[in-house]
Design a protein around this motif. Structure first.
Motif, PDB file in Angstrom:
ATOM      1  N   GLU A 280       0.810  -1.214   0.000  1.00 49.85           N
ATOM      2  CA  GLU A 280       0.000   0.000   0.000  1.00 49.85           C
ATOM      3  C   GLU A 280       0.845   1.267   0.000  1.00 49.85           C
ATOM      4  OE1 GLU A 280      -2.690  -0.163   3.262  1.00 49.85           O
ATOM      5  OE2 GLU A 280      -3.851  -1.843   2.465  1.00 49.85           O
ATOM      6  N   ASN A 281       2.076   1.170   0.493  1.00 47.88           N
ATOM      7  CA  ASN A 281       2.934   2.364   0.555  1.00 47.88           C
ATOM      8  C   ASN A 281       3.848   2.514  -0.656  1.00 47.88           C
ATOM      9  OD1 ASN A 281       4.789   0.344   0.978  1.00 47.88           O
ATOM     10  ND2 ASN A 281       5.598   1.169   2.890  1.00 47.88           N
TER      11      ASN A 281
ATOM     12  N   ASP B  39      11.988   2.030  -5.300  1.00 51.05           N
ATOM     13  CA  ASP B  39      11.911   3.182  -6.203  1.00 51.05           C
ATOM     14  C   ASP B  39      10.640   4.005  -5.999  1.00 51.05           C
ATOM     15  OD1 ASP B  39      13.570   0.988  -7.352  1.00 51.05           O
ATOM     16  OD2 ASP B  39      14.047   2.530  -8.837  1.00 51.05           O
ATOM     17  N   ILE B  40       9.504   3.305  -5.996  1.00 53.20           N
ATOM     18  CA  ILE B  40       8.226   4.017  -5.846  1.00 53.20           C
ATOM     19  C   ILE B  40       8.131   4.616  -4.446  1.00 53.20           C
ATOM     20  CG2 ILE B  40       5.717   3.738  -5.820  1.00 53.20           C
ATOM     21  CD1 ILE B  40       6.064   1.488  -7.871  1.00 53.20           C
TER      22      ILE B  40
ATOM     23  N   ASN C 186      -0.425   8.507  -2.845  1.00 58.19           N
ATOM     24  CA  ASN C 186      -0.642   8.056  -4.227  1.00 58.19           C
ATOM     25  C   ASN C 186       0.302   6.943  -4.647  1.00 58.19           C
ATOM     26  OD1 ASN C 186      -2.575  10.009  -4.390  1.00 58.19           O
ATOM     27  ND2 ASN C 186      -1.461  11.348  -5.788  1.00 58.19           N
ATOM     28  N   LYS C 187       1.024   6.348  -3.723  1.00 55.97           N
ATOM     29  CA  LYS C 187       2.051   5.377  -4.090  1.00 55.97           C
ATOM     30  C   LYS C 187       1.581   3.930  -4.048  1.00 55.97           C
ATOM     31  CE  LYS C 187       5.955   8.296  -2.712  1.00 55.97           C
ATOM     32  NZ  LYS C 187       7.143   8.431  -1.850  1.00 55.97           N
ATOM     33  N   GLY C 188       0.354   3.689  -3.661  1.00 54.33           N
ATOM     34  CA  GLY C 188      -0.121   2.319  -3.512  1.00 54.33           C
ATOM     35  C   GLY C 188      -0.053   1.534  -4.799  1.00 54.33           C
ATOM     36  N   ILE C 189       0.386   0.258  -4.687  1.00 51.71           N
ATOM     37  CA  ILE C 189       0.444  -0.648  -5.837  1.00 51.71           C
ATOM     38  C   ILE C 189      -0.844  -1.462  -5.864  1.00 51.71           C
ATOM     39  CG2 ILE C 189       1.642  -2.623  -6.838  1.00 51.71           C
ATOM     40  CD1 ILE C 189       4.230  -1.529  -5.660  1.00 51.71           C
TER      41      ILE C 189
ATOM     42  N   ASP D 148      -1.510   4.082  -7.783  1.00 51.33           N
ATOM     43  CA  ASP D 148      -2.418   5.207  -7.546  1.00 51.33           C
ATOM     44  C   ASP D 148      -1.967   6.487  -8.238  1.00 51.33           C
ATOM     45  OD1 ASP D 148      -4.260   3.782  -6.086  1.00 51.33           O
ATOM     46  OD2 ASP D 148      -3.304   4.201  -4.159  1.00 51.33           O
ATOM     47  N   TYR D 149      -0.844   6.446  -8.939  1.00 52.24           N
ATOM     48  CA  TYR D 149      -0.401   7.625  -9.696  1.00 52.24           C
ATOM     49  C   TYR D 149      -0.332   7.364 -11.199  1.00 52.24           C
ATOM     50  CZ  TYR D 149       4.053   5.094  -9.574  1.00 52.24           C
ATOM     51  OH  TYR D 149       5.024   4.130  -9.690  1.00 52.24           O
TER      52      TYR D 149
END
Length: 779
Positions: free
Chosen positions: A93-94, A112-113, A123-126, A141-142
């Motif tokens: 999620e992070n 990286d993300i 906005n970094k959630g996978i 989320d981006y």
């Protein structure tokens, strides 16, 4: 992000941890709540919040993958297995991504993300992995990021929103040489895979507007799900309405030319033409919600919120098999009590300000060293917000569990048998003048004394301290109004309770510091220690009496020690002391401004101290030496926020509760004994294959104050130690840690001893009792 990556391999788990103790750690994660499922040809992979387990389809063998193996302990959002590369991809999620190799012992962490400063943390959630050849298209989320499995590095990132803005993408699909993206409030967008400039948002066309959650491709058909619960077939730039579900679809997976759609109460399986093959509803024997599903031939594996994976047949759903590793009810331990090779765990929260609302109904768990027994809420006599646990030392099968709303729960032989409340005991409800019939009994800290009396503390009442005799059923209450005048104010919460060997009860309070209470000699004495007595803050979180009768005090802003506990009630100027240490030649206060959550004293009088934000510390008895400092970066801790600690003195296992799960650490310490009747050395004999220097000979079941001499058969001194001098972690060849001593096989010249018979001479410096053990060493 191009060509910027950071990773580490765990070729052996112990290589990751700077202090080298991974073999001493064990994970106790809950595997009931499944987030996502993936599969290989032979295994099912299931993500359970922040850990993963595998299920071998052929052998039915289960294997856990957790922080013990190198996972981060963060919240997992999605899984994908690559058959071509035999890699398990884990998204968080992070924004963290981890790759687990086929043997489940090597973990690659990609940050990286997570570390990208131009993307807001929210906005970094996978959300999804989509693998095509060597490339992984990561829906986030981006937007979409591309990761190369061959080179193990990131490629381009696609910001596909209007004017190149960030846009949340729930899932991608590859169909007819196009990549499709289902986006929140951005519709279904696609781009040609032949286009080498997909980082240009203008090369992404909008097929249909709207709020779309999922998109998935089978061989000849492309499907999409919108937030209004409607599933569509996409044909070029047109969409065809197929069906509207009663509940929001959570997952959509295409596998074996079949489409699998999961809602919280159904799994739907369709063929290529959207003909329904099967609908699997919630089974009446499993009160749960579905989260995800995947199929293997005629078998469907369904992720649930309460039962791990449920396995059943697609064609005949008359039998559900529950699949998950053994573990506690939840990953949020609130209170721990380890005693006599057993661990009891509760999950009943109350807030920093002692507010139990919204009331939770969670049951409790018990671990016997091999397996878990989980007692659900249905069996705890409707006791909510279960917290502190007290095991009767005179009857270990009798356990009392505090309820921060209903009173006190008695458990006998692992069965809840009686709930003490305001009508059948000395417990009292808080009183609200405007609602006098309201009942709310907030029982918190509890502990047995040496006489077998159970002492409890109830918040928000004028007589919070109570004793209960389980043998006679007698209750007594003790008034705190001399110290705490307001019986309903928000400052009447009590966090911890410690009982000294002199019978003094020490209570940790929210705004009155430490409250000491004694009724020895027939008269009640009460006094408190607050900021005027050098506490860094009145909110005291944890208390521990050490083996020298010193009171260690944890607060929300640091640590203090009350050295003279025996003179507490008579000294008009009693003060607590900070621990001053030297760090690089500079005097500093130990744990300055740290929120101390728990203090535990071990058999060597050393201190385990948990903190919120800085992990777990292990200090020497006086606090001057930091023996260990464990964090999530150098150990299997899933979080640096330590909520609870409990040491099982019978075996030296320290249980560590965090906000993200429970782990344990084998400290090697143990409690002391009264005499030498059970004292022994092992292994005995020491055989040639035993690494005596690293593994060490253990001399167990020792009294508190002991001298040990080891001689050869001719009486030549080989090693010597005393309990209060040669303590562990100080580099001695013979070290004593509580009730156990460790000898590395070296003599006074620091050489490993030769083969032969050695005499271990034990002397109790208090009782003058002696004992001699014989040890055979074969090299």
């Amino acid at each position: 992000m191009k060509k910027h990556f950071f990773f580490f391999f765990l070729l052996l788990p112990l290589l990751q941890f700077a202090q080298g103790f991974s073999a001493l750690w064990e994970g106790h994660f809950s595997y009931f709540n499944i987030v996502d499922i993936a599969k290989s040809d032979t295994k099912i992979y299931a993500a359970a919040e922040n850990a993963v387990f595998t299920y071998d389809i052929n052998t039915e063998e289960l294997q856990e993958i957790s922080t013990i193996n190198g996972l981060s302990g963060e919240a997992i959002s999605t899984l994908h297995y690559s058959d071509a590369y035999q890699l398990l991809l884990i998204g968080y999620e992070n924004g963290l991504m981890e790759i687990v190799l086929e043997n489940n012992t090597n973990v690659l962490t990609v940050v990286d993300i997570l570390d990208k400063v131009t993307i807001p943390p929210s906005n970094k959630g996978i959300n999804h992995f989509n693998v095509l050849d060597n490339l992984v298209y990561i829906a986030t989320d981006y937007g979409i990021s591309v990761f190369d499995l061959e080179r193990l590095e990131f490629g381009d990132t696609y910001f596909i929103g209007d004017q190149g803005s960030q846009l949340s993408v729930g899932q991608t699909a590859i169909f007819n040489n196009y990549i499709y993206a289902a986006s929140r409030n951005g519709g279904i967008r696609r781009a040609s895979l032949d286009n080498t400039n997909l980082i240009d948002f203008q090369n992404w066309e909008i097929i249909v507007n709207g709020d779309f959650l999922r998109v998935e491709a089978l061989t000849n058909t492309l499907y999409a799900i919108r937030s209004d619960r409607v599933i569509y077939e996409i044909q070029e730039t047109n969409i065809i309405n197929l069906f509207q579900y009663n509940r929001p679809p959570l997952k959509m997976v295409g596998i074996e030319d079949r489409l699998v759609i999961t809602t919280d109460n159904n799994v739907f399986i369709y063929d290529e033409n959207f003909n329904q093959i099967s609908q699997i509803d919630i089974d009446q024997n499993f009160n749960t919600s579905y989260t995800s599903a995947i199929i293997d031939g005629d078998v469907v594996f369904i992720g649930t919120t309460n039962f791990g994976i449920l396995k059943t047949s697609i064609s005949i759903q008359d039998n559900f098999q529950e699949i998950h590793p053994d573990g506690p009810l939840l990953n949020r331990p609130f209170s721990l009590e380890a005693f006599s090779n057993n661990l009891w765990v509760t999950f009943g929260e109350y807030s920093f300000f002692f507010n139990p609302y919204p009331l939770n109904s969670r049951g409790f768990s018990r671990y016997d060293g091999n397996s878990w027994l989980n007692i659900p809420y249905d069996d705890v006599l409707e006791a909510k917000c279960l917290n502190s646990i007290a095991v009767n030392p005179f009857n270990v099968n009798q356990v009392f569990v505090s309820s921060f709303f209903n009173g006190l729960l008695e458990v006998n032989e692992e069965v809840p048998t009686f709930l003490y409340d305001e009508e059948n005991s000395g417990l009292e409800s808080l009183f609200i003048p405007t609602n006098p019939t309201y009942v709310d009994i907030r029982v918190g800290p509890s502990q047995f004394d040496e006489e077998g009396l159970l002492w409890t503390v109830t918040s928000f009442i004028p007589k919070p301290l109570k004793s209960f005799n389980p043998s006679s059923g007698q209750w007594r209450s003790y008034d705190f109004t001399d110290i705490v005048p307001d019986q309903l104010g928000s400052n009447l919460g009590y966090r911890d309770l410690a009982i000294g060997r002199d019978g003094t009860k020490w209570v940790a309070s929210y705004s009155f510091g430490v409250i000491g209470f004694s009724n020895e000699g027939g008269s009640d004495r009460i006094k408190n220690l607050s900021k005027d007595g050098n506490l860094p803050h009145e909110y005291v979180t944890s208390l521990a009496i050490d083996r020298r009768d010193q009171l260690w005090i944890g607060t929300i802003e640091g640590l203090r020690v009350l050295f003279n506990t025996s003179g507490f009630f008579d000294d008009d100027n009693v003060t607590a002391s900070e621990i001053i240490i030297s760090e690089d030649g500079v005097a500093k206060e130990l744990l300055f401004k740290q929120l101390v959550s728990k203090i535990v004293v071990d058999g060597s009088n050393n201190k385990w101290i948990g903190t919120i934000g800085s992990g777990l510390f292990y200090f020497s008895s006086d606090g001057q030496q930091t023996i260990f400092h464990f964090t999530k970066d150098n150990s299997p801790l899933p979080s640096d926020n330590i909520s609870e600690l409990s040491l099982d003195e019978s075996n030296g296992t320290l249980y560590i509760g965090t906000e993200k799960g429970l782990v344990s650490f084998k400290t090697g310490s143990s409690s002391t004994t009264e005499d030498f009747s059970e004292s022994h050395a092992y292994p005995n004999p020491v055989r040639p294959g035993f690494d005596i220097v690293e593994e060490k000979v253990k001399i167990k079941d020792l009294p508190e104050n002991v001298n040990i001499k080891i001689t050869d058969i001719e009486g030549n001194l080989v090693a010597e130690a005393q309990s209060r001098t040669n303590q562990r972690y100080n580099g001695f060849n013979l070290e004593i840690d509580g009730g156990i001593a460790y000898w590395n096989g070296k003599n006074l010249a620091n050489n490993i001893v030769a083969s032969g018979v050695y005499l271990i001479m034990l002397s109790d410096l208090d009782s003058f009792e002696t004992k001699v053990l014989k040890l055979m060493v074969v090299r």
